[in-house]
Write an enzyme that holds these catalytic residues in place. Structure first.
Site: not given
Ligand SMILES: *[C@@H]1O[C@H](CO)[C@@H](O)[C@H](O)[C@H]1NC(C)=O
Ligand SMILES: *[C@@H]1O[C@H](CO)[C@@H](O)[C@H](O)[C@H]1NC(C)=O
Length: 433
Positions: A63, A66
């Site tokens: 992600c 992230c």
């Protein structure tokens, strides 16, 4: 550490000693050295129960949000480790350890939670840049009410509090007078009391008698003062209203502070927040706010946040400034005859606008953009996060189709870096402002 088993008292001491040793050992076994602690299924529960304050990043390796968050956490971790009490920063691959993720209701990446005393996980919606993150987490571990015993402690307290939250100082006020509110609004404001302060302090916080409660908004450099009555209902009313600055500059972050406030918002849309005319308009709004406590007064620049202005039908400079009364949801009202302000006399026009609004001389409208912006706004207020996750993927897919061939999807809308990727395996890249 030596503990002698001579009596019940000693038995208790032994118990305390051994549990201390246990915490130490587990802390040691967990290998926490003040940096971000990587958790997995073998040590997750132990970490949650053994650290008083542990801030966990539930991430997925694929992600994009992230990946951007990770270096910020690396920067924040050693600073948070130095706090008293310390806040441990940890992360867990929630995509790999799905049991743990589902146990903690993780439905998007990254999800940030703070666990206090082994329980009470609170989801964190605050900023994700290292500096602001430290300020926000400091708030979580601070005492509910800080007692300030002289001028220099007041100064230090205000400086240390930073600018992310309003600061309440009760001058000549008993700690117990504000302690319930301090607990209730712990995540939204700093609370303190002082009974020993000089005339200079009185002058600088602009009050001339005690008891007095000052509400300070460091971010917008505004403050107000309340002289009572200090009964619960009046105090609550003042504190609740003062969680917001007298005039709210509408940003993605400041919108979150509207949560829990039922008042409608007079949204003033200007061309550019930074120009000379706007400063004058903000002064007028401030005066209007003090005379109309049942409404929130906010402003936003078309240049600063075009999507927001757009959802209230303000697309072009020549339609501005304009004011609407927004219910914080998908409805707003325009006042007939005052769809936009002309010339320079904002004061008179705003008074007539408010008169018109109060006498019901209005047209009710819905936020445009087919409701998607509305959902986005709601997510900023900490609601419907899952829905927005899905929406983000849909929008991303749509842009992807439109750009046809570009493999990286950029989206300006979520400038604060506060995005959450959906659990669907898709990496949506967000360009920071
Ligand atoms: C009150 O404040 C003054 C100066 O700010 C300080 O010298 C004094 O010790 C304080 N008194 C108490 C009781 O803390
Ligand atoms: C503050 O309030 C508590 C509890 O109501 C009371 O016991 C205490 O005497 C008060 N202190 C002062 C200085 O008024």
């Amino acid at each position: 550490m030596i503990c002698l088993p001579f009596s019940d008292v000693y038995a208790l001491v032994i118990l305390l000693c051994s549990s201390l040793v246990l915490v130490r050992t587990i802390g040691g076994e967990l290998g926490w050295d003040g940096k971000v602690l990587e958790l997995d299924s073998s040590n997750f529960d132990a970490a949650i129960s053994n650290f008083d304050y542990i801030f966990v990043d539930f991430y997925a390796p694929w992600c994009g949000h992230c990946k951007r968050l990770s270096p910020e956490l690396d920067r924040a971790a050693p600073v948070l480790a130095e706090l008293k009490p310390p806040v441990v920063v940890a992360k867990i691959d929630a995509d790999k350890y799905r049991n743990i993720a589902s146990k903690h209701d993780i439905d998007g990446y990254p999800t940030l939670k703070i666990f206090m005393h082994g329980v009470a996980a609170t989801e964190y919606f605050g900023p994700r840049k290292a500096d602001s993150l430290v300020q926000f987490l400091k708030k979580f571990v601070a005492p509910d009410v800080t007692v300030l015993d002289h001028d220099s402690s007041i100064k230090e307290f205000v400086e240390a509090a930073g600018s992310n939250f309003p600061i309440f100082i009760g001058f000549g006020l008993n700690e117990s007078a504000v302690s319930n509110f301090a607990k209730e609004y712990k995540k939204r404001a700093w609370f303190s009391v002082s009974s020993n302060f000089s005339d200079e302090t009185m002058a600088s916080y602009d009050f001339d008698k005690v008891p007095a409660l000052a509400a300070i908004h460091p971010a917008s450099n505004e403050q107000s003062i309340f002289y009572g009555p200090f009964e619960d209902e009046f105090l609550r009313d003042y504190i609740k209203k003062s969680l917001l600055p007298p005039v709210l500059r509408i940003t993605q972050d400041s919108l979150k502070s509207l949560k829990g406030d039922e008042r409608k918002v007079v949204v003033t849309i200007l061309d550019d927040e930074r120009d000379e005319k706007s400063l004058e308009l903000v002064r007028v709004l401030r005066a209007a706010a003090s005379a109309n406590g049942d409404l929130i007064f906010g402003y936003v620049g078309l240049k600063q946040w075009p999507e927001f202005a757009d959802s209230f039908q303000a697309h072009k400079e020549d339609q501005l400034p304009k004011a609407v009364v927004w219910n914080g949801d998908e409805d707003y009202e325009t006042v007939i005859g005052y769809e936009r302000f002309e010339g320079t006399d904002f004061g008179t026009q705003l008074s007539r606008f408010l008169e018109g609004y109060r006498s019901g001389d209005v047209v009710r409208e819905k936020i445009s953009s087919g409701g998607s912006f509305f959902r986005f706004v709601k997510s900023k207020l900490g609601m419907q996060v899952a829905l927005v996750g899905i929406l983000v993927v849909l929008v991303a897919a749509l842009i992807f189709l439109m750009m046809n061939g570009e493999d990286e999807v950029s989206r300006d809308r979520e400038g604060g870096g506060g995005g959450t990727d959906s659990v669907v395996h898709q990496d949506t890249r967000v360009k920071e402002d």
